[in-house]
Design a protein around this motif. Sequence first.
Motif, mmCIF file in Angstrom:
data_model
loop_
_atom_site.group_PDB
_atom_site.id
_atom_site.type_symbol
_atom_site.label_atom_id
_atom_site.label_comp_id
_atom_site.label_asym_id
_atom_site.label_seq_id
_atom_site.Cartn_x
_atom_site.Cartn_y
_atom_site.Cartn_z
ATOM 1 N N TYR A 260 28.238 41.469 37.600
ATOM 2 C CA TYR A 260 27.968 40.815 38.884
ATOM 3 C C TYR A 260 29.220 40.252 39.531
ATOM 4 N N LEU A 261 30.185 39.773 38.714
ATOM 5 C CA LEU A 261 31.410 39.186 39.310
ATOM 6 C C LEU A 261 32.113 40.200 40.203
ATOM 7 N N GLN A 262 32.064 41.475 39.816
ATOM 8 C CA GLN A 262 32.775 42.465 40.626
ATOM 9 C C GLN A 262 32.077 42.769 41.954
ATOM 10 N N LEU A 263 30.926 42.186 42.149
ATOM 11 C CA LEU A 263 30.235 42.367 43.431
ATOM 12 C C LEU A 263 30.662 41.315 44.456
ATOM 13 N N LEU A 264 31.350 40.242 43.984
ATOM 14 C CA LEU A 264 31.761 39.173 44.909
ATOM 15 C C LEU A 264 32.937 39.623 45.765
ATOM 16 N N LYS A 265 32.944 39.198 47.020
ATOM 17 C CA LYS A 265 34.127 39.466 47.832
ATOM 18 C C LYS A 265 35.173 38.381 47.574
ATOM 19 N N ARG A 266 36.331 38.465 48.256
ATOM 20 C CA ARG A 266 37.369 37.464 48.022
ATOM 21 C C ARG A 266 36.792 36.063 48.236
ATOM 22 N N ASP A 267 37.085 35.141 47.307
ATOM 23 C CA ASP A 267 36.632 33.748 47.376
ATOM 24 C C ASP A 267 35.121 33.584 47.172
ATOM 25 N N PHE B 76 40.630 39.422 35.052
ATOM 26 C CA PHE B 76 41.095 40.146 36.248
ATOM 27 C C PHE B 76 40.012 40.202 37.324
ATOM 28 N N ASN B 77 38.748 40.189 36.876
ATOM 29 C CA ASN B 77 37.661 40.164 37.850
ATOM 30 C C ASN B 77 37.653 38.867 38.644
ATOM 31 N N LEU B 78 38.225 37.814 38.067
ATOM 32 C CA LEU B 78 38.286 36.529 38.768
ATOM 33 C C LEU B 78 39.573 36.411 39.575
ATOM 34 N N ILE B 79 40.728 36.679 38.943
ATOM 35 C CA ILE B 79 41.987 36.322 39.609
ATOM 36 C C ILE B 79 42.342 37.248 40.766
ATOM 37 N N PHE B 80 41.936 38.495 40.718
ATOM 38 C CA PHE B 80 42.367 39.390 41.789
ATOM 39 C C PHE B 80 41.734 39.072 43.138
ATOM 40 N N LYS B 81 40.592 38.507 43.137
ATOM 41 C CA LYS B 81 39.982 38.165 44.428
ATOM 42 C C LYS B 81 39.670 36.673 44.524
ATOM 43 N N ARG B 82 40.371 35.865 43.677
ATOM 44 C CA ARG B 82 40.174 34.415 43.699
ATOM 45 C C ARG B 82 38.676 34.085 43.621
ATOM 46 N N ARG B 83 37.951 34.873 42.796
ATOM 47 C CA ARG B 83 36.506 34.636 42.659
ATOM 48 C C ARG B 83 36.251 33.429 41.777
#
Length: 349
Positions: free
Chosen positions: A255-262, A281-288
């Motif tokens: 599910y994390l990879q479905l979030l857009k930036r922030d 990486f799923n968190l840091i690349f899009k500041r999720r």
Amino acid sequence: MIKSKAYAAQNATSDLAPFEVHRRDPGADDVQIEIQYCGVCHSDLHTARGEWHNTIYPTVPGHEIVGRVVCVGEQVRNFKVGDLAGVGCMVDSCGHCYSCADGEEQYCENGFTGTYNGPVFGGENTYGGYSQTIVVKESFVLRIKHGEKDLASVAPLLCAGITTYSPLRHWGAGPGKKVGIVGLGGLGHMGVKIAHAMQAHVVLFTTSASKIADGKRLGADEVCVSTNREQMAAQANQFDFILNTVAASHNLDTYLQLLKRDGTMTLVGAPAEPHPSPGVFNLIFKRRQLAGSLIGGIRETQEMLDFCAQHEIVSDIEMIRMDYINTAYERMLKSDVKYRFVIDMASLG
Ligand code: NAP
Ligand code: ZN
């Protein structure tokens, strides 16, 4: 002292069975409620079976309580005998820490008192709504504006309703926002209804292909079967907010990879076993962001009840007798409930 019939689990492996609880005589600021209906939350099952390793036995679960006021103390101002009233997951808190001052009693620095299983940092046990009557401080009693005919279907709002409403409000679900709801159970079906009423674009994620039509009927704009890779890939990087209600350990990266930036995914499901740690990486690349949320404060619970009354939102329920509870727990574990069991307390006799 008031004697009340109830149902309790005596230990982590025993079925729930008849039990008697004693309620205090109503004090000056207390309200006594004759319980008519009580919803069955998955937290009741986690607690009865000791899955969170904090259960004080015997335990009487139940924190989705609705009924009629039968007695009020002399200082009670907002309730009178005969009124409909509700009680959710809390019956007290310290009242003076900064969270209580903010009306966020569920985050009380000194530990709120749960409707069942006592104060969160230990102390005398409290007994919940699988019983005939309860005595609660006025400031923790909720007003019900839905009509009496909806009373049983209002019960689940006291936990499933507020646990989904509070994070949806906090993280700004509304027009122009794409919101995911993960899991179509008691919490999830309320999340779909409430997010839809807040005018977000709602996508339901379910493991049960059989729930697609229901998801749409309940207000989802789209339904994705989370085991279908293609359907999931088509949703990547699009969500402002995802509310995860799943009651079992699972891979959060799905599910994390479905979030857009922030974007934020908030966990409200509280499984017995921890989730595997998500890939950084799923968190840091899009500041999720990955967050959590606990029920909601009393003021916000009243706001949610009023919002639901205004939008004609209630829970989809299956009414059961008290002596069906052990079967109901087994069915809940199989996701076999549409979408909340509610106990008719008249069946306690
Ligand atoms: P529920 O009615 O049993 O619903 C849980 C849903 O999760 C199921 O209907 C199913 O939906 C999905 N699910 C179950 N097992 C799964 C698995 N192995 N993999 C993927 N999905 C699975 O439970 P609930 O009463 O809504 O409660 C949900 C969780 O929230 C529980 O852990 C409960 O303790 C917790 N809770 C937390 C708070 C809070 O304040 N944070 C408040 C109340 C409850 P699909 O069939 O659609 O996949
Ligand atoms: Zn609950």
